[in-house]
Design a protein around this motif. Structure first.
Motif, PDB file in Angstrom:
ATOM      1  N   UNK A 231       0.830  -1.207   0.000  1.00  0.00           N
ATOM      2  CA  UNK A 231       0.000   0.000   0.000  1.00  0.00           C
ATOM      3  C   UNK A 231       0.865   1.256   0.000  1.00  0.00           C
ATOM      4  N   UNK A 232       0.515   2.202  -0.879  1.00  0.00           N
ATOM      5  CA  UNK A 232       1.240   3.459  -0.961  1.00  0.00           C
ATOM      6  C   UNK A 232       2.445   3.430  -1.870  1.00  0.00           C
ATOM      7  N   UNK A 233       2.779   2.260  -2.408  1.00  0.00           N
ATOM      8  CA  UNK A 233       3.912   2.136  -3.317  1.00  0.00           C
ATOM      9  C   UNK A 233       3.412   1.985  -4.752  1.00  0.00           C
ATOM     10  N   UNK A 234       4.244   2.370  -5.696  1.00  0.00           N
ATOM     11  CA  UNK A 234       3.944   2.124  -7.106  1.00  0.00           C
ATOM     12  C   UNK A 234       4.427   0.716  -7.450  1.00  0.00           C
ATOM     13  N   UNK A 235       3.496  -0.169  -7.750  1.00  0.00           N
ATOM     14  CA  UNK A 235       3.846  -1.560  -8.012  1.00  0.00           C
ATOM     15  C   UNK A 235       4.301  -1.704  -9.463  1.00  0.00           C
ATOM     16  N   UNK A 236       5.499  -2.232  -9.639  1.00  0.00           N
ATOM     17  CA  UNK A 236       6.047  -2.395 -10.978  1.00  0.00           C
ATOM     18  C   UNK A 236       5.269  -3.461 -11.741  1.00  0.00           C
ATOM     19  N   UNK A 237       5.224  -3.287 -13.054  1.00  0.00           N
ATOM     20  CA  UNK A 237       4.622  -4.318 -13.903  1.00  0.00           C
ATOM     21  C   UNK A 237       5.426  -5.605 -13.784  1.00  0.00           C
ATOM     22  N   UNK A 238       4.791  -6.758 -13.799  1.00  0.00           N
ATOM     23  CA  UNK A 238       3.379  -7.038 -14.103  1.00  0.00           C
ATOM     24  C   UNK A 238       2.462  -7.067 -12.893  1.00  0.00           C
ATOM     25  N   UNK A 239       2.808  -6.397 -11.823  1.00  0.00           N
ATOM     26  CA  UNK A 239       1.959  -6.366 -10.642  1.00  0.00           C
ATOM     27  C   UNK A 239       2.195  -7.564  -9.741  1.00  0.00           C
ATOM     28  N   UNK A 240       1.133  -7.996  -9.073  1.00  0.00           N
ATOM     29  CA  UNK A 240       1.211  -9.139  -8.165  1.00  0.00           C
ATOM     30  C   UNK A 240       0.901 -10.403  -8.968  1.00  0.00           C
ATOM     31  N   UNK A 241       1.915 -11.244  -9.111  1.00  0.00           N
ATOM     32  CA  UNK A 241       1.777 -12.467  -9.908  1.00  0.00           C
ATOM     33  C   UNK A 241       2.516 -13.595  -9.202  1.00  0.00           C
ATOM     34  N   UNK A 242       2.403 -14.793  -9.735  1.00  0.00           N
ATOM     35  CA  UNK A 242       3.254 -15.879  -9.268  1.00  0.00           C
ATOM     36  C   UNK A 242       4.705 -15.450  -9.467  1.00  0.00           C
ATOM     37  N   UNK A 243       5.531 -15.634  -8.436  1.00  0.00           N
ATOM     38  CA  UNK A 243       6.924 -15.177  -8.554  1.00  0.00           C
ATOM     39  C   UNK A 243       7.642 -15.844  -9.719  1.00  0.00           C
ATOM     40  N   UNK A 244       7.187 -17.026 -10.118  1.00  0.00           N
ATOM     41  CA  UNK A 244       7.812 -17.720 -11.242  1.00  0.00           C
ATOM     42  C   UNK A 244       7.615 -16.966 -12.547  1.00  0.00           C
ATOM     43  N   UNK A 245       6.552 -16.168 -12.621  1.00  0.00           N
ATOM     44  CA  UNK A 245       6.212 -15.493 -13.875  1.00  0.00           C
ATOM     45  C   UNK A 245       6.511 -14.003 -13.850  1.00  0.00           C
ATOM     46  N   UNK A 246       7.140 -13.532 -12.782  1.00  0.00           N
ATOM     47  CA  UNK A 246       7.469 -12.109 -12.719  1.00  0.00           C
ATOM     48  C   UNK A 246       8.634 -11.826 -13.668  1.00  0.00           C
ATOM     49  N   UNK A 247       8.328 -11.133 -14.766  1.00  0.00           N
ATOM     50  CA  UNK A 247       9.327 -10.735 -15.770  1.00  0.00           C
ATOM     51  C   UNK A 247      10.246 -11.892 -16.166  1.00  0.00           C
ATOM     52  N   UNK A 248       9.615 -13.020 -16.437  1.00  0.00           N
ATOM     53  CA  UNK A 248      10.387 -14.201 -16.824  1.00  0.00           C
ATOM     54  C   UNK A 248      10.579 -14.299 -18.326  1.00  0.00           C
ATOM     55  N   UNK A 249      10.081 -13.305 -19.064  1.00  0.00           N
ATOM     56  CA  UNK A 249      10.228 -13.312 -20.506  1.00  0.00           C
ATOM     57  C   UNK A 249       9.406 -14.366 -21.204  1.00  0.00           C
ATOM     58  N   UNK A 250       8.382 -14.870 -20.513  1.00  0.00           N
ATOM     59  CA  UNK A 250       7.537 -15.898 -21.100  1.00  0.00           C
ATOM     60  C   UNK A 250       8.159 -17.276 -21.094  1.00  0.00           C
ATOM     61  N   UNK A 251       9.277 -17.420 -20.377  1.00  0.00           N
ATOM     62  CA  UNK A 251       9.986 -18.705 -20.401  1.00  0.00           C
ATOM     63  C   UNK A 251       9.395 -19.727 -19.446  1.00  0.00           C
ATOM     64  N   UNK A 252       8.588 -19.277 -18.472  1.00  0.00           N
ATOM     65  CA  UNK A 252       8.094 -20.179 -17.442  1.00  0.00           C
ATOM     66  C   UNK A 252       6.709 -20.693 -17.780  1.00  0.00           C
ATOM     67  N   UNK A 253       6.543 -21.981 -17.752  1.00  0.00           N
ATOM     68  CA  UNK A 253       5.236 -22.580 -17.995  1.00  0.00           C
ATOM     69  C   UNK A 253       4.545 -22.947 -16.689  1.00  0.00           C
ATOM     70  N   UNK A 254       5.296 -22.991 -15.591  1.00  0.00           N
ATOM     71  CA  UNK A 254       4.756 -23.384 -14.296  1.00  0.00           C
ATOM     72  C   UNK A 254       4.381 -22.141 -13.500  1.00  0.00           C
ATOM     73  N   UNK A 255       3.201 -22.157 -12.878  1.00  0.00           N
ATOM     74  CA  UNK A 255       2.784 -21.088 -11.985  1.00  0.00           C
ATOM     75  C   UNK A 255       2.796 -21.623 -10.567  1.00  0.00           C
ATOM     76  N   UNK A 256       3.768 -21.197  -9.769  1.00  0.00           N
ATOM     77  CA  UNK A 256       3.850 -21.680  -8.395  1.00  0.00           C
ATOM     78  C   UNK A 256       2.979 -20.809  -7.495  1.00  0.00           C
ATOM     79  N   UNK A 257       2.551 -21.389  -6.379  1.00  0.00           N
ATOM     80  CA  UNK A 257       1.657 -20.692  -5.449  1.00  0.00           C
ATOM     81  C   UNK A 257       2.461 -19.829  -4.485  1.00  0.00           C
ATOM     82  N   UNK A 258       3.161 -18.866  -5.062  1.00  0.00           N
ATOM     83  CA  UNK A 258       3.989 -17.942  -4.291  1.00  0.00           C
ATOM     84  C   UNK A 258       3.882 -16.578  -4.969  1.00  0.00           C
ATOM     85  N   UNK A 259       3.237 -15.625  -4.307  1.00  0.00           N
ATOM     86  CA  UNK A 259       3.142 -14.293  -4.885  1.00  0.00           C
ATOM     87  C   UNK A 259       4.521 -13.641  -4.940  1.00  0.00           C
ATOM     88  N   UNK A 260       4.721 -12.838  -5.962  1.00  0.00           N
ATOM     89  CA  UNK A 260       5.921 -12.025  -6.066  1.00  0.00           C
ATOM     90  C   UNK A 260       5.540 -10.652  -6.588  1.00  0.00           C
TER      91      UNK A 260
END
Length: 266
Positions: A231-260
């Motif tokens: 709260x109160x921070x500017x969240x960088x793209x892509x926002x709140x996602x599975x940490x496996x898919x945060x700016x992974x360049x589309x290389x990750x096919x697995x979505x782990x249950x861990x927010x990043x």
């Protein structure tokens, strides 16, 4: 002061599994005991993707630190709840890009304390320090980081997989905000946190088993609860996602249950 008091050896228990050592086991490390491997295997049997979570969390750290030290020019990192050293720790990633980077690690686990010497390596141009402090006491952390870190200049605050051990959400949120209030505009907050969303429903049984057989106890949080930390921070793209898919360049096919997510202080 005796050696055991100095290293924390007198506080190490080998009769109960501990998160830092089990996490090390899941990452393929050797700094663990039989009880850690037994509990780790039991959790894996109940929640087979836990090893993927551990590896995705570590890969997320590498991508975030590379971005912040590279494109964004961050030269100070405060890594709270660092855990046992593995490969590509925060200081290694940051100083590979910017050798003058300064990194302070914070943990209060005795096993981590015994490995502090491994963490306390640095390039000649930069600096790496280890602080034995409790995340529940942010004021102590903030007092201890100086003079290694200059809190008048931007700092990347890393809290990967640590807030899940602070069971009360209001308390966890207060700790985050206390730390971020102490750093200037242009600072960053980097978070990961387990959830029962993102396909993680099966982790509920494994977490219950963990809380009965290992330490410290853990909790999952919802996306809404996790967003409260930012709260109160500017969240960088892509926002709140599975940490496996945060700016992974589309290389990750697995979505782990861990927010990043990564937030920037205005």
């Amino acid at each position: 002061m005796t050696q055991s008091e100095d290293t924390g050896q007198d506080r190490i228990r080998t009769d109960i599994a501990h998160n830092a050592r089990v996490w090390n086991y899941w990452l393929g490390g050797k700094d663990n005991y039989l009880i850690d491997r037994q509990v780790g295997d039991q959790v894996t049997g109940m929640y087979p993707s836990i090893g993927q979570v551990a590896r995705a969390d570590r890969a997320f750290l590498g991508r975030v630190v590379s971005l912040l030290a590279g494109e964004d020019g961050v030269r100070q990192f405060l890594d709270i709840g660092t855990g046992l050293p593995t490969v590509d720790n925060t200081h290694e990633v940051a100083q590979r890009i910017a050798p003058e980077s300064r990194v302070v690690y914070v943990d209060n686990d005795p096993i981590v304390l015994t490995h502090a010497r491994a963490l306390l390596t640095s390039t000649p141009e930069g600096r790496t320090e280890y602080i034995d402090a409790d995340a529940h006491r942010p004021a102590d952390i903030l007092r201890a980081v100086e003079p290694t870190l200059d809190l008048s200049r931007p700092v990347a605050v890393m809290m990967l997989g640590i807030l899940n051990f602070i069971l009360d959400t209001d308390a966890a949120t207060s700790i985050v905000h206390r730390i971020m209030d102490a750093v200037p505009s242009g600072s960053y907050l980097v978070l990961t946190h387990p959830t029962l969303e993102l396909g993680g429903e099966g982790n509920a049984e494994a977490m219950a088993f963990w809380n009965e057989n290992a330490t410290p106890p853990i909790t999952a949080r919802t996306r809404t609860e996790f967003a409260g930390f930012l709260a109160g921070l500017d969240v960088l793209e892509p926002g709140i996602v599975s940490c496996a898919r945060w700016r992974d360049g589309g290389a990750t096919t697995v979505e782990v249950a861990q927010f990043g997510a990564v937030g920037r202080k205005r």
